[in-house]
Design an enzyme around this catalytic site. Structure first.
Site, PDB file in Angstrom:
ATOM      1  N   GLU A 154     -19.977  11.602 -24.827  1.00  0.00           N
ATOM      2  CA  GLU A 154     -18.742  11.261 -25.533  1.00  0.00           C
ATOM      3  C   GLU A 154     -19.073  10.919 -26.972  1.00  0.00           C
ATOM      4  O   GLU A 154     -20.047  10.205 -27.235  1.00  0.00           O
ATOM      5  CB  GLU A 154     -18.072  10.061 -24.839  1.00  0.00           C
ATOM      6  CG  GLU A 154     -16.704   9.704 -25.391  1.00  0.00           C
ATOM      7  CD  GLU A 154     -16.700   8.560 -26.408  1.00  0.00           C
ATOM      8  OE1 GLU A 154     -15.634   8.248 -26.958  1.00  0.00           O
ATOM      9  OE2 GLU A 154     -17.782   7.992 -26.677  1.00  0.00           O
ATOM     10  N   HIS A 175     -17.750   5.289 -34.735  1.00  0.00           N
ATOM     11  CA  HIS A 175     -16.626   4.724 -33.983  1.00  0.00           C
ATOM     12  C   HIS A 175     -15.634   3.960 -34.854  1.00  0.00           C
ATOM     13  O   HIS A 175     -14.434   4.172 -34.777  1.00  0.00           O
ATOM     14  CB  HIS A 175     -17.139   3.793 -32.875  1.00  0.00           C
ATOM     15  CG  HIS A 175     -16.040   3.156 -32.097  1.00  0.00           C
ATOM     16  ND1 HIS A 175     -15.471   1.939 -32.472  1.00  0.00           N
ATOM     17  CD2 HIS A 175     -15.379   3.561 -30.989  1.00  0.00           C
ATOM     18  CE1 HIS A 175     -14.515   1.642 -31.606  1.00  0.00           C
ATOM     19  NE2 HIS A 175     -14.438   2.597 -30.701  1.00  0.00           N
ATOM     20  N   LYS A 191     -10.533   9.700 -33.823  1.00  0.00           N
ATOM     21  CA  LYS A 191     -10.236   8.294 -34.165  1.00  0.00           C
ATOM     22  C   LYS A 191      -9.069   8.231 -35.149  1.00  0.00           C
ATOM     23  O   LYS A 191      -9.223   7.841 -36.308  1.00  0.00           O
ATOM     24  CB  LYS A 191     -11.481   7.628 -34.744  1.00  0.00           C
ATOM     25  CG  LYS A 191     -12.684   7.624 -33.824  1.00  0.00           C
ATOM     26  CD  LYS A 191     -12.458   6.862 -32.533  1.00  0.00           C
ATOM     27  CE  LYS A 191     -12.267   5.391 -32.779  1.00  0.00           C
ATOM     28  NZ  LYS A 191     -12.088   4.647 -31.495  1.00  0.00           N
ATOM     29  N   HIS A 247     -21.141   7.158 -22.978  1.00  0.00           N
ATOM     30  CA  HIS A 247     -20.183   6.659 -23.962  1.00  0.00           C
ATOM     31  C   HIS A 247     -20.874   6.353 -25.294  1.00  0.00           C
ATOM     32  O   HIS A 247     -21.691   5.434 -25.371  1.00  0.00           O
ATOM     33  CB  HIS A 247     -19.536   5.395 -23.383  1.00  0.00           C
ATOM     34  CG  HIS A 247     -18.518   4.758 -24.242  1.00  0.00           C
ATOM     35  ND1 HIS A 247     -18.704   3.506 -24.802  1.00  0.00           N
ATOM     36  CD2 HIS A 247     -17.293   5.177 -24.647  1.00  0.00           C
ATOM     37  CE1 HIS A 247     -17.628   3.173 -25.490  1.00  0.00           C
ATOM     38  NE2 HIS A 247     -16.756   4.167 -25.423  1.00  0.00           N
ATOM     39  N   ARG A 248     -20.597   7.165 -26.300  1.00  0.00           N
ATOM     40  CA  ARG A 248     -21.280   7.088 -27.609  1.00  0.00           C
ATOM     41  C   ARG A 248     -22.781   7.318 -27.435  1.00  0.00           C
ATOM     42  O   ARG A 248     -23.600   6.815 -28.210  1.00  0.00           O
ATOM     43  CB  ARG A 248     -21.019   5.748 -28.302  1.00  0.00           C
ATOM     44  CG  ARG A 248     -19.543   5.359 -28.380  1.00  0.00           C
ATOM     45  CD  ARG A 248     -19.344   4.007 -29.041  1.00  0.00           C
ATOM     46  NE  ARG A 248     -18.033   3.447 -28.689  1.00  0.00           N
ATOM     47  CZ  ARG A 248     -17.649   2.207 -28.934  1.00  0.00           C
ATOM     48  NH1 ARG A 248     -18.467   1.375 -29.554  1.00  0.00           N
ATOM     49  NH2 ARG A 248     -16.460   1.775 -28.571  1.00  0.00           N
ATOM     50  N   GLU A 280     -13.554  12.191 -29.060  1.00  0.00           N
ATOM     51  CA  GLU A 280     -12.433  11.305 -29.345  1.00  0.00           C
ATOM     52  C   GLU A 280     -12.092  11.370 -30.830  1.00  0.00           C
ATOM     53  O   GLU A 280     -12.939  11.120 -31.691  1.00  0.00           O
ATOM     54  CB  GLU A 280     -12.738   9.849 -28.961  1.00  0.00           C
ATOM     55  CG  GLU A 280     -11.527   8.966 -29.217  1.00  0.00           C
ATOM     56  CD  GLU A 280     -11.742   7.489 -28.925  1.00  0.00           C
ATOM     57  OE1 GLU A 280     -10.964   6.669 -29.457  1.00  0.00           O
ATOM     58  OE2 GLU A 280     -12.678   7.151 -28.177  1.00  0.00           O
ATOM     59  N   ASP A 302     -17.323  10.044 -31.078  1.00  0.00           N
ATOM     60  CA  ASP A 302     -16.168   9.623 -31.878  1.00  0.00           C
ATOM     61  C   ASP A 302     -16.227  10.340 -33.216  1.00  0.00           C
ATOM     62  O   ASP A 302     -17.281  10.370 -33.859  1.00  0.00           O
ATOM     63  CB  ASP A 302     -16.221   8.111 -32.144  1.00  0.00           C
ATOM     64  CG  ASP A 302     -16.207   7.306 -30.852  1.00  0.00           C
ATOM     65  OD1 ASP A 302     -15.236   7.451 -30.089  1.00  0.00           O
ATOM     66  OD2 ASP A 302     -17.162   6.543 -30.609  1.00  0.00           O
ATOM     67  N   ASP A 347     -21.931   3.032 -21.063  1.00  0.00           N
ATOM     68  CA  ASP A 347     -22.992   2.844 -22.064  1.00  0.00           C
ATOM     69  C   ASP A 347     -24.373   2.954 -21.424  1.00  0.00           C
ATOM     70  O   ASP A 347     -25.380   2.993 -22.133  1.00  0.00           O
ATOM     71  CB  ASP A 347     -22.873   1.449 -22.698  1.00  0.00           C
ATOM     72  CG  ASP A 347     -21.538   1.240 -23.402  1.00  0.00           C
ATOM     73  OD1 ASP A 347     -20.963   2.231 -23.897  1.00  0.00           O
ATOM     74  OD2 ASP A 347     -21.063   0.082 -23.453  1.00  0.00           O
TER      75      ASP A 347
END
Length: 247
Positions: free
Chosen positions: A35, A50, A112, A8-9, A110, A37, A230
């Protein structure tokens, strides 16, 4: 069924989120996917960050959409996390995809667009993914159902996911009726009933953001399709332990 693990990120507990160090560490963690953003700069360059405002993760202030890429790349995107990352900058989607394309991993992008619409971002991101021949191993997600609909208009075979942190009676049906091919939910929403509904609808269910071992175990046990974490290195270890116990 093996639950996939997305960083995640990036490995965002070990390096600044959405930066190259976080993704490099994640790519070596044993995770199945990454992943990212994506937002647009003033000159419509897709960049990885993000928050709509640069304040939390850089030494700047103001909104991403008010910076040109030449301006935003000057910001320090690492020192907020640790001084050893002071040379980190905000990267473009193109830079990331060029690095990512040869890795044996899957990707979640993702969009945003839930606060700022970023008109045309769907087409821009789609074209970049197509250019690097990554559409077949990418899921495009958003909290904004309009972005999902737009992506399905561009190409109905694109894998899309509706992101939500709000419970409702029949989420898989809602997501499906609006063109999403999968569902991404906040970890606290997870229960057996929802997993059953998703399986019945043939809709992949992925859970965010799963950092605690107890929640990882729950996701593995219930047969979720993937988790976002994370701490991908820890999640990989816990998955191995679970598979040994289960096997």
């Amino acid at each position: 069924m093996k639950t996939m693990i997305y960083a995640h990120r990036g490995a965002s507990k070990l390096a600044p989120e959405n930066t190259m160090p976080a993704y490099q560490i994640a790519s070596e963690s044993g995770a199945d996917g990454l992943e990212i953003d994506v937002q647009l700069t003033k000159d419509r360059i897709p960049v990885l960050i993000h928050d709509e405002n640069v304040r939390r993760t850089t030494n700047g202030t103001g909104f991403v959409q008010d910076y040109t890429y030449d301006e935003i790349k000057q910001l320090d995107a690492g020192s907020w996390f640790s001084s050893k990352f002071s040379n980190c900058s905000i990267i473009t989607l193109e830079y990331f995809l060029r690095w990512f394309k040869d890795l044996p991993l899957v990707l979640n992008v993702e969009l945003k667009t839930n606060v700022i619409e970023y008109k045309g971002i769907e087409r821009i991101v789609y074209n970049s993914l197509k250019h690097y021949q990554l559409l077949d191993r990418t899921v495009i997600s958003s909290f904004n159902i309009a972005s999902i609909k737009k992506m399905r208009i561009i190409n109905p075979s694109v894998s899309t996911a509706f992101l939500t942190s709000t419970k409702s009676r029949h989420l898989p049906g809602y997501a499906h009726s609006h063109g999403a091919s999968s569902l991404h939910i906040k970890y606290r929403m997870l229960d057996k009933k929802l997993v059953k509904q998703c399986h019945k609808e043939h809709m992949p269910l992925r859970i965010y953001t799963v950092n605690r071992p107890s929640w990882m175990a729950k996701c593995f046990k219930l047969g979720c399709d993937a988790i976002f974490t994370d701490v991908p290195h820890e999640a990989v270890e816990h998955r191995e332990l679970y598979e040994k116990q289960d096997g």
